[in-house]
Each structure stands twice: as structure tokens, then as C-alpha cells.
Design an enzyme around this catalytic site. Structure first.
Site, PDB file in Angstrom:
ATOM      1  N   CYS A 146       0.830  -1.210   0.000  1.00  0.00           N
ATOM      2  CA  CYS A 146       0.000   0.000   0.000  1.00  0.00           C
ATOM      3  C   CYS A 146       0.865   1.262   0.000  1.00  0.00           C
ATOM      4  O   CYS A 146       1.485   1.555  -1.015  1.00  0.00           O
ATOM      5  CB  CYS A 146      -0.983  -0.066   1.161  1.00  0.00           C
ATOM      6  SG  CYS A 146      -2.455   0.901   0.862  1.00  0.00           S
ATOM      7  N   GLU A 198      -0.260  -8.575   4.736  1.00  0.00           N
ATOM      8  CA  GLU A 198       0.040  -8.798   6.158  1.00  0.00           C
ATOM      9  C   GLU A 198      -1.228  -8.861   7.010  1.00  0.00           C
ATOM     10  O   GLU A 198      -1.169  -9.175   8.185  1.00  0.00           O
ATOM     11  CB  GLU A 198       0.993  -7.702   6.677  1.00  0.00           C
ATOM     12  CG  GLU A 198       0.381  -6.319   6.909  1.00  0.00           C
ATOM     13  CD  GLU A 198       0.166  -5.508   5.621  1.00  0.00           C
ATOM     14  OE1 GLU A 198       0.368  -6.063   4.521  1.00  0.00           O
ATOM     15  OE2 GLU A 198      -0.241  -4.340   5.743  1.00  0.00           O
ATOM     16  N   HIS A 230      -2.981  -5.405   1.299  1.00  0.00           N
ATOM     17  CA  HIS A 230      -2.242  -5.684   2.544  1.00  0.00           C
ATOM     18  C   HIS A 230      -2.111  -7.178   2.818  1.00  0.00           C
ATOM     19  O   HIS A 230      -2.893  -7.720   3.595  1.00  0.00           O
ATOM     20  CB  HIS A 230      -2.966  -5.035   3.726  1.00  0.00           C
ATOM     21  CG  HIS A 230      -2.924  -3.544   3.730  1.00  0.00           C
ATOM     22  ND1 HIS A 230      -1.938  -2.828   4.378  1.00  0.00           N
ATOM     23  CD2 HIS A 230      -3.734  -2.635   3.148  1.00  0.00           C
ATOM     24  CE1 HIS A 230      -2.151  -1.534   4.203  1.00  0.00           C
ATOM     25  NE2 HIS A 230      -3.238  -1.388   3.457  1.00  0.00           N
TER      26      HIS A 230
HETATM   27  N1  GLN Z   1      -3.612   6.241   0.636  1.00  0.00           N
HETATM   28  C1  GLN Z   1      -2.392   6.082   1.363  1.00  0.00           C
HETATM   29  C2  GLN Z   1      -1.279   6.924   0.752  1.00  0.00           C
HETATM   30  O1  GLN Z   1      -1.476   7.548  -0.245  1.00  0.00           O
HETATM   31  C3  GLN Z   1      -1.996   4.624   1.446  1.00  0.00           C
HETATM   32  C4  GLN Z   1      -3.028   3.847   2.230  1.00  0.00           C
HETATM   33  C5  GLN Z   1      -2.497   2.642   2.932  1.00  0.00           C
HETATM   34  O2  GLN Z   1      -1.287   2.429   3.027  1.00  0.00           O
HETATM   35  N2  GLN Z   1      -3.388   1.858   3.521  1.00  0.00           N
HETATM   36  O3  GLN Z   1      -0.201   6.980   1.270  1.00  0.00           O
END
Ligand code: GLN
Length: 197
Positions: free
Chosen positions: A85, A182, A180
Site C-alpha cells: 500500500c 500482512e 495488505h
Molecule cells: N492512501 C495512502 C497513501 O497515499 C496509502 C493507504 C495505505 O497504506 N493503507 O499513502
């Protein structure tokens, strides 16, 4: 082996636990530690970069003097890194206008362009079973304000898509996941990562 989890912001403890469990399940000796200092980074063989807020994580990496060391170890030493993410955003070469506006410095290690918060407000968080290349059953994936990988080029290989958008990619020693791994309890992607170490 020792795996570091960048521990400056985001879902750090979930990453530490998932890595430790994946190691245990695979019968690999070692441990997982949160990394906040350069001395800690020096002692790890691989790294994960958690989800969280990519601008914040990036700024803290610079402030704590970790940023350049991560880039150096990933390139000169081919240290394995898995970013999920926000971590996936930081691995990308391009994160579009949102990264430019917030002056988010990207690690820029993977040949891919990402779109932050690609799934919009209606779909802030959702779960989906996705087909992943190399896995024989779908992977239950949790997306939280997730990015999408818009484009992959060079040595960066897409490994999974959700509704035509790339959400998992690998480039040699690097893995980027828009979701994710994890958090879902399924550690098959972690196992690939550990096999790179
Ligand atoms: N939207 C977040 C960002 O731009 C990432 C979201 C996440 O890591 N769950 O950094």
C-alpha cells in the site's frame, strides 16, 4: 535471517507479526524487527515497508537518515524489499500529481507508475479474492485507501489485477502490493518474499 519492518508510521506491528509467522511456517530461523535507526537498517537482510501514509513515511525516512541507505542497499546489494500500500507507492518511480503536490520523495526503485487512492471514496476499503500468478487458489486481499499500479515497464512484472488494474508486481528483489498481505492471514506472498532473502 533478520527482516526489518520500516517502523516510522503505519501498520508496523502487523507487518512484524506476519513476517515472523511466515518465517516460522517456512521453517526459516531468524527474526523480524522494527527499523527506525540506521544501525538497525544495517543489521537486516531484507525489508518490508508497511501501509500508512506515504507522504509521512517518506518524510520520516529522510529525517531519520534512512532514505538513501534503503535506496543504496536495494540497488547496490539487491536487498529484498516488499512494500504494501503506502510502501508500494514509495517503491514506484512515479506516483502522479498527488505525490508532486505533497513533495513526496519516492524511493523510485520499481519501474511502475501508481495512482494514490485509486479506488476513490466509495471504495475506501474493500476485500476481494484475486487471482495471483503462481498461486493456484485466489488470494484474499484487503484494500485500504489503496493505490493501483497504472503502468509497469522494464523489468517490473505484473502478478495480479483487480478489475483490470495491476495490484501486485515484482521486479527482481522487489515486490509491491497495493493491498495488505500482512492483514489477511494468508502468507503465501510473504513466503515468496522470504525466498528472495
Ligand atoms: N492512501 C495512502 C497513501 O497515499 C496509502 C493507504 C495505505 O497504506 N493503507 O499513502
Amino acid at each position: 535471517m533478520r527482516v526489518g519492518v520500516i517502523g516510522v508510521q503505519g501498520d508496523v506491528s502487523e507487518h512484524v507479526e506476519a513476517v515472523a509467522r511466515a518465517m516460522h511456517d517456512a521453517g526459516k530461523a531468524g527474526d523480524a524487527i522494527a527499523v527506525r535507526r540506521r544501525e538497525e537498517l544495517d543489521r537486516v537482510d531484507a525489508l518490508t515497508i508497511p501501509g500508512g501514509e506515504s507522504t509521512t513515511i517518506s518524510k520520516l525516512l529522510v529525517k531519520l537518515g534512512l532514505f538513501d541507505d534503503i535506496v543504496r542497499r536495494a540497488t547496490a546489494e539487491a536487498m529484498p524489499i516488499m512494500g504494501t500500500c503506502a510502501g508500494c507507492i514509495l517503491l514506484a518511480k512515479d506516483a502522479g500529481i498527488q505525490a508532486d503536490k505533497t513533495k513526496t520523495k519516492l524511493l523510485g526503485l520499481m519501474d511502475m507508475a501508481v495512482d494514490r487512492n485509486a479506488f476513490g471514496r466509495q471504495r475506501e476499503s474493500f476485500e476481494a479474492d484475486i487471482e495471483v500468478e503462481g498461486l493456484d487458489t485466489p488470494f484474499h486481499s484487503i484494500f485500504i485507501r489503496a493505490p493501483a499500479i497504472l503502468r509497469a515497464w522494464g523489468d517490473c512484472t505484473p502478478l495480479a489485477r483487480y478489475k483490470d488494474r495491476i495490484v501486485l508486481a515484482r521486479q527482481n528483489n522487489l515486490i509491491g502490493a497495493a493491498f495488505h498481505p500482512e492483514l489477511s492471514g494468508d502468507l503465501r506472498i510473504h513466503r515468496w518474499f522470504l525466498d528472495l532473502v
